[in-house]
Design an enzyme around this catalytic site. Structure first.
Site, PDB file in Angstrom:
ATOM      1  N   SER A   4       0.812  -1.230   0.000  1.00  0.00           N
ATOM      2  CA  SER A   4       0.000   0.000   0.000  1.00  0.00           C
ATOM      3  C   SER A   4       0.833   1.262   0.000  1.00  0.00           C
ATOM      4  O   SER A   4       0.329   2.348   0.294  1.00  0.00           O
ATOM      5  CB  SER A   4      -0.921   0.037   1.220  1.00  0.00           C
TER       6      SER A   4
ATOM      7  N   THR B   3      -1.130   2.667   4.808  1.00  0.00           N
ATOM      8  CA  THR B   3      -0.418   3.934   4.657  1.00  0.00           C
ATOM      9  C   THR B   3       0.585   4.015   5.781  1.00  0.00           C
ATOM     10  O   THR B   3       0.259   3.678   6.916  1.00  0.00           O
ATOM     11  CB  THR B   3      -1.420   5.107   4.821  1.00  0.00           C
TER      12      THR B   3
ATOM     13  N   THR C  95       1.560   6.888   0.727  1.00  0.00           N
ATOM     14  CA  THR C  95       0.669   5.764   0.418  1.00  0.00           C
ATOM     15  C   THR C  95       0.472   5.593  -1.087  1.00  0.00           C
ATOM     16  O   THR C  95       0.683   6.541  -1.856  1.00  0.00           O
ATOM     17  CB  THR C  95      -0.721   6.027   1.053  1.00  0.00           C
TER      18      THR C  95
ATOM     19  N   ARG D 121      -8.378   9.231  -8.337  1.00  0.00           N
ATOM     20  CA  ARG D 121      -8.791   9.429  -6.940  1.00  0.00           C
ATOM     21  C   ARG D 121      -7.593   9.791  -6.056  1.00  0.00           C
ATOM     22  O   ARG D 121      -6.519   9.224  -6.149  1.00  0.00           O
ATOM     23  CB  ARG D 121      -9.440   8.144  -6.422  1.00  0.00           C
TER      24      ARG D 121
ATOM     25  N   THR E 241      -4.760   6.600   8.931  1.00  0.00           N
ATOM     26  CA  THR E 241      -4.724   5.531   7.939  1.00  0.00           C
ATOM     27  C   THR E 241      -6.151   5.002   7.820  1.00  0.00           C
ATOM     28  O   THR E 241      -6.960   5.204   8.718  1.00  0.00           O
ATOM     29  CB  THR E 241      -3.740   4.420   8.352  1.00  0.00           C
ATOM     30  N   GLY E 242      -6.436   4.345   6.721  1.00  0.00           N
ATOM     31  CA  GLY E 242      -7.797   3.833   6.542  1.00  0.00           C
ATOM     32  C   GLY E 242      -8.497   4.533   5.393  1.00  0.00           C
ATOM     33  O   GLY E 242      -7.845   5.157   4.552  1.00  0.00           O
TER      34      GLY E 242
HETATM   35  N1  ASP Z   1      -5.686   6.499   3.792  1.00  0.00           N
HETATM   36  C1  ASP Z   1      -5.349   5.878   2.538  1.00  0.00           C
HETATM   37  C2  ASP Z   1      -6.241   6.395   1.465  1.00  0.00           C
HETATM   38  O1  ASP Z   1      -7.438   6.472   1.652  1.00  0.00           O
HETATM   39  C3  ASP Z   1      -5.483   4.398   2.570  1.00  0.00           C
HETATM   40  C4  ASP Z   1      -4.649   3.708   3.560  1.00  0.00           C
HETATM   41  O2  ASP Z   1      -4.494   4.110   4.702  1.00  0.00           O
HETATM   42  O3  ASP Z   1      -4.107   2.688   3.154  1.00  0.00           O
HETATM   43  O4  ASP Z   1      -5.753   6.675   0.412  1.00  0.00           O
END
Ligand code: ASP
Length: 323
Positions: free
Chosen positions: A79, A181, A199, A209, A232-233
């Site tokens: 990621s 991330t 990330t 996006r 993250t998320g």
């Molecule tokens: N926060 C990141 C995103 O939405 C994703 C992740 O944490 O892996 O791009």
């Protein structure tokens, strides 16, 4: 009461509350020495690198930059950077940002074919009058500054993408496809804060996006008087709540890092529980206060973060969670 005194009082207040929780280790001295926290298990080697750089006297900014570069360089980290999972068109597009103790910051978004977006973000901060460059503009800027163009889609990622295409269903698997991330927060010997976040974003996202990670205030924020936070998320949920900025603002208003993270996760919950993405929603925050208190907290189980300081040689801590 003067603003600075209020902040100090708030943080001291937080120590008492924080020390009751088993998920926050509070330090009672006002100069905890250097401390680094970063998201997920790839934070463990990244913290070690950052710590070494800091010990060599290279400064907090270089420490966080080179710390997170470890994940960008590693093709097994799916990621971040090289080897990150692509979007639904098979393109690896990267987002990153960096911020220092003076609120100077730099970011890149939707960057392709450059392995170390965090270093490009740093150059945006240091060499341009802007905060963020995106897409082709970010790429051209990187090339002009000596970065090499390369294909970031590994054979493994290509196979995963081809497999995904069979169903083409965008429903991220919690803690597998919507995480990882790397966000790193650092408090140096002089109690100054630094942060970095990088990330490849949500796997199988639409082409173009951009998530929370390169957005100052969403994926990362710090206020050198108060503290720092990063996320993250699922980026959309973090952007909707200005997540990291809100965590820092909660700390400014007297909350300890754990309660501040909880407060923002609560807001995200309230906003999203009736939305379709609730089913696959995961968000996690890390926070580090000016006095060295720290915490990690997520909506759903499975989030962890790495801690490095004088007593802890990069340990992985399971974060507390809501549901
Ligand atoms: N926060 C990141 C995103 O939405 C994703 C992740 O944490 O892996 O791009």
């Amino acid at each position: 009461m003067k603003r600075r005194n209020f902040i100090k009082k708030g943080v001291i207040g937080s120590v008492a509350v924080g020390s009751l929780s088993n998920n926050i280790i509070s330090m009672k001295n006002s100069n905890p020495g250097p401390r680094i926290i970063s998201t997920w298990k790839h934070g463990v080697p990244a913290n070690k690198i950052a710590w070494e750089r800091l010990k060599k006297g290279e400064g907090g900014l270089t420490a966080v930059e080179y710390g997170v570069r470890d994940s960008e360089d590693n093709p097994d980290e799916r990621s971040v950077g090289y080897g990150g999972l692509p979007d639904r068109e098979g393109k690896v597009t990267l987002d990153a940002c960096i911020m220092d103790k003076n609120n100077d910051c730099g970011a890149v978004s939707f960057l392709q074919n450059i392995k170390n977006p965090i270093s490009v973000a740093r150059l945006v901060m240091e060499k341009t009058p802007h905060v963020m460059l995106s897409g082709k503009g970010a790429y051209d800027f990187a090339i002009k500054n000596g970065f090499k163009s390369m294909n970031l889609l590994t054979e493994k990622s290509k196979k995963d993408w081809e497999n995904w295409l069979k169903k083409s269903e965008y429903k991220p698997v919690i803690n597998i496809e919507n995480h990882d991330t790397i966000s790193m927060l650092l408090l140096d010997e002089e109690n100054n804060l630094f942060g970095a976040c990088t990330t490849s974003g949500a796997a199988w996202k639409m082409h173009g996006r951009v998530g929370d990670s390169p957005i100052i205030g969403a994926g990362l924020f710090l206020d050198n008087e108060v503290g720092a936070a990063a996320s993250t998320g699922l980026g959309e949920a973090v952007i909707r709540t200005a997540g990291s900025a809100m965590v820092v603002e909660c700390m400014r208003n007297g909350m300890n890092p754990l309660d501040a993270c909880k407060e923002v996760v609560e807001r995200i919950t309230n906003l999203h529980r009736n939305r379709p993405e609730w089913e696959y929603l995961q968000v996690g925050f890390i926070a580090l206060s000016k006095s060295g208190d720290y915490a990690g907290y997520s909506l759903k189980k499975g989030f962890n973060y790495a801690l490095t300081d004088k007593e802890n040689d990069s340990v992985l801590i399971d974060a507390d969670y809501k549901v």
